[in-house]
Enzyme design. Structure first.
Site, PDB file in Angstrom:
ATOM      1  N   SER A  70       0.910  -1.321   0.096  1.00  0.00           N
ATOM      2  CA  SER A  70       0.033  -0.101   0.050  1.00  0.00           C
ATOM      3  C   SER A  70       0.902   1.317  -0.048  1.00  0.00           C
ATOM      4  O   SER A  70       0.635   2.353  -0.689  1.00  0.00           O
ATOM      5  CB  SER A  70      -0.898   0.090   1.116  1.00  0.00           C
ATOM      6  N   GLN A 176       0.674  -8.743  -6.234  1.00  0.00           N
ATOM      7  CA  GLN A 176       0.251 -10.244  -6.313  1.00  0.00           C
ATOM      8  C   GLN A 176       1.145 -11.113  -7.241  1.00  0.00           C
ATOM      9  O   GLN A 176       0.910 -12.422  -7.484  1.00  0.00           O
ATOM     10  CB  GLN A 176      -1.286 -10.230  -6.709  1.00  0.00           C
ATOM     11  N   SER A 196       5.161  -6.121  -2.357  1.00  0.00           N
ATOM     12  CA  SER A 196       5.293  -6.284  -0.909  1.00  0.00           C
ATOM     13  C   SER A 196       5.883  -7.706  -0.490  1.00  0.00           C
ATOM     14  O   SER A 196       5.963  -8.664  -1.014  1.00  0.00           O
ATOM     15  CB  SER A 196       3.831  -6.337  -0.537  1.00  0.00           C
ATOM     16  N   HIS A 198       5.226  -9.381   2.466  1.00  0.00           N
ATOM     17  CA  HIS A 198       4.529 -10.384   3.041  1.00  0.00           C
ATOM     18  C   HIS A 198       3.675 -11.353   2.021  1.00  0.00           C
ATOM     19  O   HIS A 198       3.094 -12.193   2.541  1.00  0.00           O
ATOM     20  CB  HIS A 198       3.720  -9.952   4.342  1.00  0.00           C
ATOM     21  N   THR A 234      14.962   5.685   8.910  1.00  0.00           N
ATOM     22  CA  THR A 234      16.113   4.896   8.779  1.00  0.00           C
ATOM     23  C   THR A 234      15.567   3.349   8.290  1.00  0.00           C
ATOM     24  O   THR A 234      14.835   2.927   8.509  1.00  0.00           O
ATOM     25  CB  THR A 234      16.614   4.484  10.025  1.00  0.00           C
ATOM     26  N   CYS A 320      -7.962  -5.864   2.082  1.00  0.00           N
ATOM     27  CA  CYS A 320      -7.780  -4.500   2.439  1.00  0.00           C
ATOM     28  C   CYS A 320      -9.006  -3.709   1.685  1.00  0.00           C
ATOM     29  O   CYS A 320      -8.818  -2.522   1.111  1.00  0.00           O
ATOM     30  CB  CYS A 320      -6.643  -3.974   1.577  1.00  0.00           C
TER      31      CYS A 320
END
Length: 371
Positions: A70, A176, A196, A198, A234, A320
């Site tokens: 996102s 995806q 992404s 995860h 950071t 989401c």
């Protein structure tokens, strides 16, 4: 519990966990620090950039790290829009996008940008004729996902990129598809993309984006020095190391995994369709590990809850979603009725999915609709 919701998130792989632990113990220096510990962390970060860039055949100089898919979508789209607004303020997207894309578009609309959506075809792909008709002299940016998280249908990015040419910046949400399909950024004519961690067996709250070094962008944060001004804070070197390791490991296994997933996908369809289950979107041009289904007369959320009660975890759509009551706009755009769209539930396989689990899932689904 049988877990079949890998498009929502995946468990961390043992390789990713091991990589995180080693990096956290040995490369904990701030990668911007000038001492040796900082330089060692910086070298590891550069290595991770190369690893991720190699998976999409891209220039490592264009890789930036974020807090997830996102964040990658929103930060990239805003940066591209602000960096190119002198050339125009017209942007095109599709009805198949992740909510984060619409969040970025809504902000840009409020700031005076003109946002239009391309029409959808019944098979879940964008209508290229509609896209061509929407293009204007002041079009600066087009954002169309590589594959929808809801339908699983793969978009013809190469044809889209060819149609746009060099003047329009082309962004694609590849959350995806990253490390789950072969991606060549240059062949697809894509200028920017989002990823992404995860979704590929890496840690949560970690992601990346690619912006071609040839493309103009402007950071959304004033006075930021981290990552060439793209994003403050950071950099999480251990998390990024685990992300790069997880993605590379998954990609190495992809040929055999894709074949297994395709066979599981086809087997489930052959079992379920005669029982009154229907597939959303194109049967062939879709992610190999993804099934978007509905059962006649049943809501997707009810199917999900009943399956959960029987020890199987899958979703009733994107993890989401902005509204749990509204039917998915992607399915409405494809021509489905609100009742049909409300029936959506999504099964997505993972690296550890077994045939025994698929057979049990078929049995449970059959029991649910015939109880």
């Amino acid at each position: 519990m049988i877990y079949l919701d890998h498009c929502a998130t995946t468990p961390m792989s043992s390789e990713a966990i091991d990589a995180y632990r080693k990096a956290a113990l040995s490369y904990y220096g701030n990668e911007q620090s000038l001492h040796d510990m900082g330089e060692e962390a910086n070298q590891l970060l550069r290595h991770c950039k190369r690893e991720i860039a190699n998976l999409i055949h891209a220039d490592p100089k264009g890789i930036y790290f974020t807090s997830g898919g996102s964040d990658s979508n929103i930060s990239t789209l805003l940066s591209l829009a602000y960096g190119n607004q002198k050339r125009g303020r017209h942007i095109i997207t599709s009805p198949f996008e992740h909510p984060s894309v619409y969040q970025a578009m809504n902000k840009l609309r409020q700031e005076g940008f003109i946002i239009e959506e391309v029409r959808a075809l019944p098979n879940g792909q964008v209508d290229l004729t509609s896209l061509q008709q929407l293009l204007r002299k002041d079009t600066i940016l087009v954002s169309i996902c590589h594959a929808s998280s809801e339908t699983g249908v793969i978009q013809p990015l190469d044809e889209i990129g060819h149609l746009l040419g060099a003047e329009v910046v082309f962004h694609s949400d590849m959350v995806q598809t990253f490390a789950k399909l072969h991606i060549d950024i240059k062949q697809l004519h894509v200028d920017a993309a989002s990823f992404s961690s995860h979704k590929v067996y890496g840690p949560k709250n970690t992601g990346a984006c690619y912006i071609s070094p040839k493309v103009t962008w402007r950071g959304i944060y004033e006075g930021v020095t981290h990552q060439e001004g793209f994003r403050p804070g950071t950099v999480d070197v251990p998390g990024i190391t685990a992300f790069a390791t997880a993605a590379a490991t998954l990609y190495e296994e992809l040929p055999s995994l894709s074949e297994t997933w395709r066979r599981m996908q086809q087997w489930l369809l052959d079992i379920l369709e005669p029982l009154g289950f229907h597939l959303f979107g194109d049967r062939d041009t879709r992610l190999p590990h993804h099934l978007a289904l509905r059962a006649s007369g049943y809501e997707g959320q009810w199917m999900m809850l009943e399956a959960n009660r029987n020890g199987i975890a899958f979703s009733s759509g994107s993890a989401c979603k902005t509204s749990h009551s509204a039917p998915p706009k992607s399915l409405l755009a494809m021509g489905h009725s609100p009742d049909e769209a409300h029936g959506l539930f999504r099964i997505s396989f993972g690296t550890g999915t077994t045939w025994e689990e698929i057979e049990e899932t078929a049995h449970v689904l059959q029991k649910i609709v015939h109880s």
